[in-house]
Design an enzyme around this catalytic site. Structure first.
Site, PDB file in Angstrom:
ATOM      1  N   SER A  92       0.710  -1.185  -0.119  1.00  0.00           N
ATOM      2  CA  SER A  92      -0.040  -0.031   0.069  1.00  0.00           C
ATOM      3  C   SER A  92       0.764   1.107  -0.103  1.00  0.00           C
ATOM      4  CB  SER A  92      -0.796  -0.105   1.332  1.00  0.00           C
ATOM      5  OG  SER A  92      -1.430   1.229   1.519  1.00  0.00           O
TER       6      SER A  92
ATOM      7  N   TYR B 231      -3.827  -0.773   9.955  1.00  0.00           N
ATOM      8  CA  TYR B 231      -3.502  -1.022   8.480  1.00  0.00           C
ATOM      9  C   TYR B 231      -1.972  -0.683   8.046  1.00  0.00           C
ATOM     10  CZ  TYR B 231      -4.575  -0.729   3.384  1.00  0.00           C
ATOM     11  OH  TYR B 231      -4.590  -1.037   1.993  1.00  0.00           O
TER      12      TYR B 231
HETATM   13  P1  NAD Z   1     -11.717  -5.109  -1.277  1.00  0.00           P
HETATM   14  O1  NAD Z   1     -12.390  -4.525  -0.165  1.00  0.00           O
HETATM   15  O2  NAD Z   1     -12.539  -4.631  -2.623  1.00  0.00           O
HETATM   16  O3  NAD Z   1     -11.101  -6.323  -1.415  1.00  0.00           O
HETATM   17  C1  NAD Z   1     -10.785  -7.057  -0.421  1.00  0.00           C
HETATM   18  C2  NAD Z   1     -10.560  -8.437  -0.692  1.00  0.00           C
HETATM   19  O4  NAD Z   1     -10.003  -9.171   0.515  1.00  0.00           O
HETATM   20  C3  NAD Z   1     -11.964  -9.164  -0.904  1.00  0.00           C
HETATM   21  O5  NAD Z   1     -11.671  -9.872  -1.953  1.00  0.00           O
HETATM   22  C4  NAD Z   1     -12.139  -9.731   0.317  1.00  0.00           C
HETATM   23  O6  NAD Z   1     -13.094 -11.255  -0.041  1.00  0.00           O
HETATM   24  C5  NAD Z   1     -10.835 -10.117   0.669  1.00  0.00           C
HETATM   25  N1  NAD Z   1     -10.920 -10.553   2.216  1.00  0.00           N
HETATM   26  C6  NAD Z   1     -11.142  -9.689   3.004  1.00  0.00           C
HETATM   27  N2  NAD Z   1     -10.938 -10.227   4.450  1.00  0.00           N
HETATM   28  C7  NAD Z   1     -10.966 -11.455   4.267  1.00  0.00           C
HETATM   29  C8  NAD Z   1     -11.010 -12.628   5.131  1.00  0.00           C
HETATM   30  N3  NAD Z   1     -11.031 -12.413   6.388  1.00  0.00           N
HETATM   31  N4  NAD Z   1     -10.887 -13.825   4.454  1.00  0.00           N
HETATM   32  C9  NAD Z   1     -10.948 -13.874   3.231  1.00  0.00           C
HETATM   33  N5  NAD Z   1     -10.660 -13.075   2.485  1.00  0.00           N
HETATM   34  C10 NAD Z   1     -10.844 -11.638   2.938  1.00  0.00           C
HETATM   35  O7  NAD Z   1     -10.483  -3.935  -1.733  1.00  0.00           O
HETATM   36  P2  NAD Z   1      -9.215  -3.833  -2.556  1.00  0.00           P
HETATM   37  O8  NAD Z   1      -8.958  -2.539  -3.015  1.00  0.00           O
HETATM   38  O9  NAD Z   1      -9.638  -4.939  -3.840  1.00  0.00           O
HETATM   39  O10 NAD Z   1      -8.181  -4.601  -1.727  1.00  0.00           O
HETATM   40  C11 NAD Z   1      -7.478  -5.722  -2.327  1.00  0.00           C
HETATM   41  C12 NAD Z   1      -5.838  -5.466  -1.429  1.00  0.00           C
HETATM   42  O11 NAD Z   1      -5.397  -4.142  -2.019  1.00  0.00           O
HETATM   43  C13 NAD Z   1      -5.955  -5.254  -0.031  1.00  0.00           C
HETATM   44  O12 NAD Z   1      -4.751  -5.940   0.537  1.00  0.00           O
HETATM   45  C14 NAD Z   1      -5.858  -3.681   0.290  1.00  0.00           C
HETATM   46  O13 NAD Z   1      -5.493  -3.456   1.519  1.00  0.00           O
HETATM   47  C15 NAD Z   1      -5.020  -3.460  -1.129  1.00  0.00           C
HETATM   48  N6  NAD Z   1      -4.952  -2.026  -1.284  1.00  0.00           N
HETATM   49  C16 NAD Z   1      -5.993  -1.307  -1.842  1.00  0.00           C
HETATM   50  C17 NAD Z   1      -5.864  -0.192  -2.226  1.00  0.00           C
HETATM   51  C18 NAD Z   1      -6.814   0.550  -2.859  1.00  0.00           C
HETATM   52  O14 NAD Z   1      -7.054   1.709  -2.939  1.00  0.00           O
HETATM   53  N7  NAD Z   1      -7.998   0.068  -3.051  1.00  0.00           N
HETATM   54  C19 NAD Z   1      -4.492   0.623  -2.051  1.00  0.00           C
HETATM   55  C20 NAD Z   1      -3.544   0.036  -1.707  1.00  0.00           C
HETATM   56  C21 NAD Z   1      -3.904  -1.333  -0.998  1.00  0.00           C
END
Ligand code: NAD
Length: 251
Positions: A143, A156
């Site tokens: 991130s 986080y």
């Molecule tokens: P999202 O909330 O759409 O997806 C999160 C995913 O994690 C989902 O597929 C969910 O099923 C899974 N998940 C969460 N808790 C879980 C659990 N207890 N058991 C099994 N699966 C679980 O968000 P996203 O943006 O697609 O996030 C994906 C990754 O990217 C994450 O690690 C997030 O921290 C990271 N991220 C996102 C951003 C952003 O701007 N969206 C930026 C930096 C990092």
């Protein structure tokens, strides 16, 4: 030929958090590059499977807030594919609360999903790569908060900063087995994870104003970096966290 080095033809991958958002985009990238993917998410990855086809993408549901499902996840991939080449640790959650009030629950849940399970799943995948004597690729989703402090997101930031450090440790130890361990640090991407931010007009405007590319990222923006780090094009890239952020960190 250079484009052949990016091919994932014949490769098999596990992608966690595959039901939506960035994990769905990474699964799509891998399938388009020729891989077979096993998705793992809290809820069923039916939309991803409809998009990619049953022959290319299968899924299981698992709660990654504990390490209990780790053996089942690796075992299911081996049952389906007979081998494993790539692990993507993408599943992650965020909890927003003032640090002065931050609860033990919000600390433990985020650290468990984003770090503890990520480590033990990586360890299990690495053991399989060693057993296969094949090398392998481990990619974790870090991130901007692997580099910055953020506000109201202590667990986080702690987890994502640790992912960046752990990526280097594991790369140091496992490069000798032909295992590349790297991470991708997405910038501000339009997914469920940032819905609250995007709905806050002031925060949203402040974020957009700082992104040189002038827009939120999308899951498609990660596809190139994911395929690069999963393919032999990155065989000499070890322990690096690659930002895909529209220039956010350059500011
Ligand atoms: P999202 O909330 O759409 O997806 C999160 C995913 O994690 C989902 O597929 C969910 O099923 C899974 N998940 C969460 N808790 C879980 C659990 N207890 N058991 C099994 N699966 C679980 O968000 P996203 O943006 O697609 O996030 C994906 C990754 O990217 C994450 O690690 C997030 O921290 C990271 N991220 C996102 C951003 C952003 O701007 N969206 C930026 C930096 C990092």
């Amino acid at each position: 030929m250079i484009l052949d080095m990016f091919s994932l033809s014949g490769k098999t991958a596990i992608v966690t958090g595959s039901d939506t958002g960035l994990g769905q985009g990474i699964s799509k990238a891998f399938v388009e590059a020729g891989a077979k993917v096993l998705g793992v998410s809290r809820s069923a990855s039916t939309a991803t499977q409809e998009m990619l086809g049953e022959e290319n993408f299968s899924y299981i549901t698992a709660d990654l807030s504990t390490i209990d499902p780790v053996d089942t996840i690796i075992g299911t991939a081996l049952e389906k594919f007979g081998r494993l080449d790539i692990l993507v640790n993408n599943a992650g959650i965020i909890k927003r609360q003032d640090s002065i009030e931050f609860s033990v629950e919000n600390w433990d849940l985020v650290l468990n999903v984003n770090l503890r399970t990520l480590f033990f799943l990586s360890q299990a995948a690495a053991k399989q790569f060693v057993k296969q004597n094949s090398g392998g690729k481990i990619i974790s989703v870090a991130s901007m908060l692997s580099y910055q402090g953020g506000i109201r997101v202590p667990s986080y930031t702690a987890s994502k900063s640790a992912v960046k450090g752990l990526t280097m440790t594991l790369a140091n130890e496992w490069a000798k087995y032909g295992i590349n361990v790297n991470a991708i640090a997405p910038g501000y991407m339009a997914t469920n994870n940032t819905q609250a931010l995007r709905e806050d007009a002031d925060r949203s405007a402040a974020i957009l104003e700082r992104i040189p590319a002038g827009r939120w990222g999308t899951p498609d923006d990660l596809m190139g970096a994911a395929v690069f780090l999963a393919s032999s094009a990155s065989d000499y890239v070890n322990g690096f966290t690659l930002a895909v952020d529209g220039g956010w960190l350059a500011r």
